[in-house]
Design a protein around this motif. Sequence first.
Motif, PDB file in Angstrom:
ATOM      1  N   THR B 182      28.177  -6.524 -58.949  1.00 49.54           N
ATOM      2  CA  THR B 182      27.844  -7.617 -59.870  1.00 49.54           C
ATOM      3  C   THR B 182      28.448  -7.388 -61.259  1.00 49.54           C
ATOM      4  OG1 THR B 182      25.770  -6.494 -60.334  1.00 49.54           O
ATOM      5  CG2 THR B 182      25.706  -8.260 -58.725  1.00 49.54           C
ATOM      6  N   PHE B 183      28.778  -6.130 -61.581  1.00 51.55           N
ATOM      7  CA  PHE B 183      29.411  -5.818 -62.873  1.00 51.55           C
ATOM      8  C   PHE B 183      30.655  -6.680 -63.094  1.00 51.55           C
ATOM      9  CE2 PHE B 183      32.735  -3.490 -65.164  1.00 51.55           C
ATOM     10  CZ  PHE B 183      32.092  -3.114 -66.333  1.00 51.55           C
ATOM     11  N   ALA B 184      31.427  -6.868 -62.006  1.00 46.68           N
ATOM     12  CA  ALA B 184      32.697  -7.595 -62.117  1.00 46.68           C
ATOM     13  C   ALA B 184      32.489  -9.047 -62.542  1.00 46.68           C
ATOM     14  CB  ALA B 184      33.450  -7.538 -60.792  1.00 46.68           C
ATOM     15  N   LYS B 186      29.261 -10.072 -64.144  1.00 47.90           N
ATOM     16  CA  LYS B 186      28.454 -10.055 -65.370  1.00 47.90           C
ATOM     17  C   LYS B 186      29.278  -9.620 -66.577  1.00 47.90           C
ATOM     18  CE  LYS B 186      23.963  -9.057 -63.253  1.00 47.90           C
ATOM     19  NZ  LYS B 186      22.979  -8.008 -63.000  1.00 47.90           N
TER      20      LYS B 186
END
Lengths: 473, 254
Positions: B182-184, B186
């Motif tokens: 999800t970092f990519a 967010k």
Amino acid sequence: MQTTSHAFKDNARKAMADVDLRTALKRVETGFTTARRKAADRLPEFEDLRDAGRDIKNHVLENLDFYLERFEERVIAQGGKVHWCSTPREARETILKLCRSVDARTATKGKSMIAEEIALNPFLEANGIEPIETDLGEYIIQLADEPPSHIIGPAVHKTKDQVSDLFLEHHWKYGRTERQTDPQALVNEAREILRQKYVDADVGITGANFLVAETGSTIIVTNEGNGDLTQMLPKMHIVIASLEKIVPTLDDMATIMRVLARSATGQEMSVYTTLSTGTRREGDLDGPEEFHVVLLDNGRSEMVGTELQELLRCIRCGACMNHCPVYHTVGGHAYGWVYPGPIGAALDPHFLGIEEARHLPSASTFCGKCEEVCPMRIPLPRIMRYWREQAFERRVGPPLERAGIRFWAFFARRPALYRLATRLAIRVLRRLAGRRGVLTALPFAGGWTDGRDLPAPEGRTFQELWKSGRRSP
Amino acid sequence: MTKQSVRVGLFVTCLVDLFRPSVGFAAVKLLEAAGCVVEVPAAQTCCGQPAYNSGDRADTAALARNVIAAFEGFDHVVAPSGSCAGMLKHHYPRLFDDDPAMKARAERFADKVHELVSFLVDVMEMPDQGVRWEATATYHDSCSGLRELKVREQPRALLGKVEGLTLTPLPGAETCCGFGGTFAVKYGEVSTDMVSRKCDDVAATGADLLLAGDLGCLMNIAGRFRREGKRVECRHVAEVLAGLRDVPAIGEGG
């Protein structure tokens, strides 16, 4: 310092657009990491020392009150005094009172992250006492009126050209009208200006890398020798340290010392290791008449026995940020408070609250490099995850993100329904992509598609194909 | 237990299931070649990392229970991903700290979990497959496989046996590509910056084929290469080891 952690994304955007910063960060990425690797490889017992250091710190944290009281006894026995301060405010006021007791007008300062944590400089200035940073990096950012961007290289974000400009601007008043560009000339210029300030200072303030219970000593390591002059020349030496710096014995200190500089800069030891034990004794050639240790808690004792306890092993070497790909991308200021990088991401929410600091533990890929290099083996990703769980539980952060995860999980928990939904979604995506093989824009996924394409699905899910009897693509 | 009787449950992973079934078929082919009987339980969806990494522990634990129930009967559980295998192996037991019985089950389950390539090498000692693949390739070490499961030499050893394949080292191979699940999304801009540098490093090797063991990283890197308009093929290492040449590379149409 005023925190801007809540604005991490904006801070990061600005940082990524700063060409000078990028050059500086590249130096961190290649310089520090190579140096640490070489230093670790040269020492066969390096990994064992990490274990030993961790165990010493764990033991201390189980017996914190015992060792701190022992330390205080030893300090008193040698003519010094320990001031227990629960809050940054108490610590600031204690220091101010001490400074005023000797009518101080100026105070020289060695590098101290705790001084940053309690925002000491602006407080002293507001009360008519001029703090003078003597660590070259701290001196540079003091001139620039900026916070440190790295815990061991506070001015690591500055280029040589920027330093040349700063010195010319601020040293004009000392008659230095020539813009120096040679690094050694810049160092010499700062040294010459600082020299008189050491002599004139009424108080010297330093931090501490270690507090030793058995001897009541405080210890600093520096590469410039500035700490020695700061603490030996003025009549009063104030040490500002947080309570987890305590170790039982000099031997314990020596064990941890062997991993400290190697992890930080790749040096075997820092150039200067200075032990301060009490006040000047009869017959001593130098040393302060008064010796005070301002011992700061600031919520640390509350961390003992919680998920956060392991953070108290940190020896502030900076290895985690030196090796962090996110730090390499955005630099230290983007984190918006005193401690940047992975240690900041794990520690800052404790000081700032998860509402203010929620981005910091989230802005990590969990690549695990920080934990791999941390000399004290602090499980930094695990602690960042703890904060993410706290944020989720307390509904901190965008409601849409939370709803998205819950929505997805609703399906993922129901395999039959999930297969139905994903079969459909995959077909839609495939159709949208056409024959290009990628999708270039998607609703709710702008974070991805603004910077890269999304490879299109092959067309049918593996589960669907497998169920239909297919055994090859 | 002879190798022929080894029953493997394939944990397909959600990304392979949805985006690139070919990797799943490559995994099956390799596992069978190594002497395993492969089954694909229908009750699997995802390992739960999107929820776990977002702080949603309750949903993660619910997903973990499903996965454990579906897979605990196998001799081994194998995933073509270091990230998902790391999740199953190292993180599932931690989800049940307040439920000793479930924790014990999760630990027994965890003992059986492997990442595909390291399983083929370390456990099954897979014989040479006689695969031929003409390319100059470079290999990116995905973070979880590398650090949680110590996958480093195994893929390189198997790739070394592929005829026609030259493996050239990737400077910074162990540096994160910026995917991070999800970092990519967010932190898309930070992630994009990270993957751009990864692409630069890959391009600088001169390799025409980038291999890795995790589809997430590969989609990230391939997606960035496509956006930059650069032609470097990206593939899961299992595709090459299984000789699936007819499948277009990741993000290449067809």
